[in-house]
Design an enzyme around this catalytic site. Sequence first.
Site, mmCIF file in Angstrom:
data_model
loop_
_atom_site.group_PDB
_atom_site.id
_atom_site.type_symbol
_atom_site.label_atom_id
_atom_site.label_comp_id
_atom_site.label_asym_id
_atom_site.label_seq_id
_atom_site.Cartn_x
_atom_site.Cartn_y
_atom_site.Cartn_z
ATOM 1 N N ASN A 89 0.868 -0.923 0.371
ATOM 2 C CA ASN A 89 -0.217 0.132 0.006
ATOM 3 C C ASN A 89 1.036 1.606 0.356
ATOM 4 O OD1 ASN A 89 -1.627 -1.820 -0.067
ATOM 5 N ND2 ASN A 89 -2.653 -1.465 1.951
ATOM 6 N N ASP A 91 -0.733 4.413 1.047
ATOM 7 C CA ASP A 91 -1.207 5.588 2.013
ATOM 8 C C ASP A 91 0.060 4.681 3.442
ATOM 9 O OD1 ASP A 91 -3.415 2.261 2.263
ATOM 10 O OD2 ASP A 91 -2.110 3.131 3.742
ATOM 11 N N HIS A 106 6.101 -0.705 -2.805
ATOM 12 C CA HIS A 106 5.487 0.322 -3.897
ATOM 13 C C HIS A 106 4.944 1.448 -3.522
ATOM 14 C CE1 HIS A 106 2.844 -3.887 -5.516
ATOM 15 N NE2 HIS A 106 4.280 -3.643 -5.009
ATOM 16 N N ASN A 198 -7.847 -12.912 4.958
ATOM 17 C CA ASN A 198 -8.052 -11.856 3.642
ATOM 18 C C ASN A 198 -9.446 -12.198 3.565
ATOM 19 O OD1 ASN A 198 -7.041 -10.230 1.517
ATOM 20 N ND2 ASN A 198 -7.792 -12.152 -0.145
ATOM 21 N N LEU A 199 -10.566 -11.420 2.364
ATOM 22 C CA LEU A 199 -12.042 -11.470 2.725
ATOM 23 C C LEU A 199 -12.916 -12.498 2.067
ATOM 24 C CD1 LEU A 199 -14.625 -9.759 3.250
ATOM 25 C CD2 LEU A 199 -14.253 -8.678 0.537
ATOM 26 N N GLU A 200 -11.168 -13.254 1.112
ATOM 27 C CA GLU A 200 -11.961 -14.491 0.262
ATOM 28 C C GLU A 200 -10.367 -15.059 0.208
ATOM 29 O OE1 GLU A 200 -11.988 -10.580 -3.244
ATOM 30 O OE2 GLU A 200 -13.698 -12.011 -3.284
HETATM 31 N N1 APR Z 1 -10.620 -7.283 4.501
HETATM 32 C C1 APR Z 1 -10.224 -8.406 4.088
HETATM 33 N N2 APR Z 1 -9.636 -8.596 2.884
HETATM 34 C C2 APR Z 1 -10.648 -7.483 2.067
HETATM 35 C C3 APR Z 1 -10.937 -6.675 2.503
HETATM 36 C C4 APR Z 1 -11.512 -6.392 3.497
HETATM 37 N N3 APR Z 1 -11.948 -4.899 3.739
HETATM 38 N N4 APR Z 1 -11.607 -6.378 1.654
HETATM 39 C C5 APR Z 1 -11.026 -6.518 0.096
HETATM 40 N N5 APR Z 1 -9.932 -7.927 0.405
HETATM 41 C C6 APR Z 1 -9.443 -8.628 -0.231
HETATM 42 C C7 APR Z 1 -10.069 -8.664 -1.771
HETATM 43 O O1 APR Z 1 -10.677 -9.836 -1.646
HETATM 44 C C8 APR Z 1 -8.998 -8.945 -2.502
HETATM 45 O O2 APR Z 1 -8.086 -10.586 -2.553
HETATM 46 O O3 APR Z 1 -8.460 -7.656 -0.533
HETATM 47 C C9 APR Z 1 -7.498 -8.404 -1.867
HETATM 48 C C10 APR Z 1 -7.029 -6.548 -2.922
HETATM 49 O O4 APR Z 1 -6.565 -6.590 -3.872
HETATM 50 P P1 APR Z 1 -6.398 -6.116 -4.814
HETATM 51 O O5 APR Z 1 -7.076 -5.071 -5.040
HETATM 52 O O6 APR Z 1 -5.714 -7.383 -6.261
HETATM 53 O O7 APR Z 1 -5.269 -5.346 -4.220
HETATM 54 P P2 APR Z 1 -3.762 -5.652 -3.887
HETATM 55 O O8 APR Z 1 -3.708 -7.178 -3.599
HETATM 56 O O9 APR Z 1 -3.033 -5.186 -2.678
HETATM 57 O O10 APR Z 1 -2.852 -5.425 -5.204
HETATM 58 C C11 APR Z 1 -1.141 -5.326 -5.752
HETATM 59 O O11 APR Z 1 -1.432 -4.260 -7.562
HETATM 60 O O12 APR Z 1 -2.061 -2.529 -8.654
HETATM 61 C C12 APR Z 1 -1.317 -3.576 -8.289
HETATM 62 O O13 APR Z 1 -0.135 -1.983 -6.935
HETATM 63 C C13 APR Z 1 -0.664 -2.074 -6.608
HETATM 64 O O14 APR Z 1 -0.380 -3.068 -4.670
HETATM 65 C C14 APR Z 1 -1.009 -2.683 -5.626
HETATM 66 C C15 APR Z 1 -0.703 -4.314 -6.767
#
Ligand code: APR
Length: 229
Positions: A89, A91, A106, A198-200
């Site tokens: 992240n 943020d 990142h 994770n959510l899923e």
């Molecule tokens: N609690 C837990 N998990 C959650 C929640 C929640 N409230 N809401 C969503 N999620 C999970 C989703 O199920 C999903 O598996 O978080 C994950 C988010 O996945 P992505 O949107 O693909 O984000 P991320 O894995 O951080 O992406 C990785 O990709 O786009 C690039 O550089 C960017 O750092 C980022 C990298």
Amino acid sequence: MAKIVILTGAGISAESGIRTFRASDGLWEEHRIEDVATPEGFVQDPDLVHRFYNARRAAATAAQPNPAHIALAELEADPGHEVLIVTQNVDDLHERGGSQNVLHMHGTLFGALCHSCEHRWPAPEVMSPTDSCPSCGAQATRPDIVWFGEMPYRMEEIWHALRAADLFVSIGTSGNVYPAAGFVADAMHAGVPTLELNLEPSAGRSMFDEARHGPASVLVPQWVRERLG
Ligand code: APR
């Protein structure tokens, strides 16, 4: 002293109101990665890229840490634990939640980087293509964000910490983007136990020793309470 490496992704900040990337209402539904998250896209249209990250910086500034961020800071403060948060992240909610040991692999929305001389400085709230580098004067400033096709930061440190860990935990990430998505395999090969929160189920679910699915604001405090007994 238990050494724990915790990988976090967009999902840990979702309940703070920060959009994830690949959900049905995710950022990549509205923006082409090529346009806003590649060096080529930045050269092509720096104004578009700055507008994209200015909006994300404003959203991150307006957001608040949630119970998942706060629980990880409590774990870090415990004398029986040595915690390293490796976050994808950009943020600053881990730090605002109280965590000290945070590695932004990142980059960060709150940093600026000169595309010409690689000087770094704190990002202004709003960046624009006409901003000039305070060091070399070039009008080549970009957000200090790692884009697709670029090497994430401090990878040697991360791999070293993974191999030396007693536990690897992955929170709120879909497991689609490497090298972060490969950390579970790296931990597995080093004989380090692994846990997914994770959510899923993520793309790497089958490689985790244990997985719990649900919102981070519930799962993470629960898991930290278990650890702290
Ligand atoms: N609690 C837990 N998990 C959650 C929640 C929640 N409230 N809401 C969503 N999620 C999970 C989703 O199920 C999903 O598996 O978080 C994950 C988010 O996945 P992505 O949107 O693909 O984000 P991320 O894995 O951080 O992406 C990785 O990709 O786009 C690039 O550089 C960017 O750092 C980022 C990298």
